[in-house]
Design a protein around this motif. Sequence first.
Motif, PDB file in Angstrom:
ATOM      1  N   GLU A 161      -8.609   1.156  -0.670  1.00 27.11           N
ATOM      2  CA  GLU A 161      -7.936   1.941  -1.716  1.00 27.11           C
ATOM      3  C   GLU A 161      -8.866   3.256  -2.318  1.00 27.11           C
ATOM      4  N   GLU A 217      -2.252   1.211  -8.789  1.00 30.22           N
ATOM      5  CA  GLU A 217      -2.761   2.602  -8.411  1.00 30.22           C
ATOM      6  C   GLU A 217      -2.759   3.911  -9.636  1.00 30.22           C
ATOM      7  N   ARG A 224       4.578  -5.431  -3.727  1.00 30.82           N
ATOM      8  CA  ARG A 224       3.942  -5.764  -2.611  1.00 30.82           C
ATOM      9  C   ARG A 224       5.170  -5.936  -1.638  1.00 30.82           C
ATOM     10  N   SER A 244       4.485  -0.993   9.429  1.00 38.20           N
ATOM     11  CA  SER A 244       3.367  -0.559   8.590  1.00 38.20           C
ATOM     12  C   SER A 244       2.489  -1.155   9.909  1.00 38.20           C
ATOM     13  N   GLU A 256       1.821   6.532   4.646  1.00 36.24           N
ATOM     14  CA  GLU A 256       2.805   6.440   3.679  1.00 36.24           C
ATOM     15  C   GLU A 256       4.386   5.604   4.504  1.00 36.24           C
ATOM     16  N   ASP A 276      -5.590  -0.321   7.267  1.00 34.29           N
ATOM     17  CA  ASP A 276      -4.608  -1.210   6.514  1.00 34.29           C
ATOM     18  C   ASP A 276      -4.950  -0.965   5.084  1.00 34.29           C
ATOM     19  N   GLU A 277      -4.315  -0.911   4.159  1.00 34.33           N
ATOM     20  CA  GLU A 277      -4.227  -0.283   2.270  1.00 34.33           C
ATOM     21  C   GLU A 277      -5.749   0.111   2.251  1.00 34.33           C
ATOM     22  N   ASP A 279       5.179   9.120  -3.256  1.00 32.68           N
ATOM     23  CA  ASP A 279       4.740   9.229  -2.079  1.00 32.68           C
ATOM     24  C   ASP A 279       4.548  10.803  -1.760  1.00 32.68           C
ATOM     25  N   VAL A 306      -3.879   4.311  -3.290  1.00 35.37           N
ATOM     26  CA  VAL A 306      -3.889   2.922  -1.890  1.00 35.37           C
ATOM     27  C   VAL A 306      -3.093   2.846  -0.922  1.00 35.37           C
ATOM     28  N   ASP A 336      -0.634   2.673   2.396  1.00 35.28           N
ATOM     29  CA  ASP A 336      -0.425   1.654   4.139  1.00 35.28           C
ATOM     30  C   ASP A 336      -1.635   1.647   4.926  1.00 35.28           C
ATOM     31  N   VAL A 393       1.070  -4.041  -6.572  1.00 31.37           N
ATOM     32  CA  VAL A 393      -0.188  -3.086  -5.915  1.00 31.37           C
ATOM     33  C   VAL A 393      -0.189  -1.426  -7.128  1.00 31.37           C
TER      34      VAL A 393
END
Length: 186
Positions: free
Chosen positions: A72, A24, A35, A44, A110, A69-70, A120, A81, A83, A22
């Motif tokens: 961007e 960011e 992941r 999640s 998150e 979900d997720e 986070d 991104v 959760d 993942v």
Amino acid sequence: MAEPAKRQATYEDLLRVPRHLVAEILNGRLVTHPRPAPRHLRASSSLGGALDGPFDKGRGGPGGWWILDEPELHLSSHVLVPDIAGWRRERMSSLPETAWFDLAPDWVCEVLSPGTASGDRAEKMPVYAEHGVSHVWLIDPLLRTLEAFENIEGKWLLLVTLKDEDLVSLPPFDAVSFDLALLWAD
């Protein structure tokens, strides 16, 4: 002698990250992490399932939300991104045609892991507050907790910390309730 200025991460840098990570962009830095692990995914997915029917689909609840979900998020120079995120349909009447969202969500969740919890809390939550996200939930599947925050004038106010099997009925989804135990893998 002054240190040379560090180059700001770009979206092209993010696109070059292997798909098993993942990626960011936070405060100009490219941030990557693996992941999510199974307990993280369980929390999640289960939360998304609990909210999808009543809030996204309007089954057994008020509807009026997009729960995703997720997604961007492109918030000024940051690419985040979360959760799970939710937008009130009165603010975003249809989904964008792009692969990302440039409208900040109304709610973000998150799911914390040992590798992401600090970022986070210390990096992503301030960005969410700055961009007007109204509510953030932090879920810790190891501690079996849910912390609910409300954005009050750009500052996060902790509303409550729930744990184990507590009943969840929290803003902005307080029109229904569910058992927090749904999120845990055991």
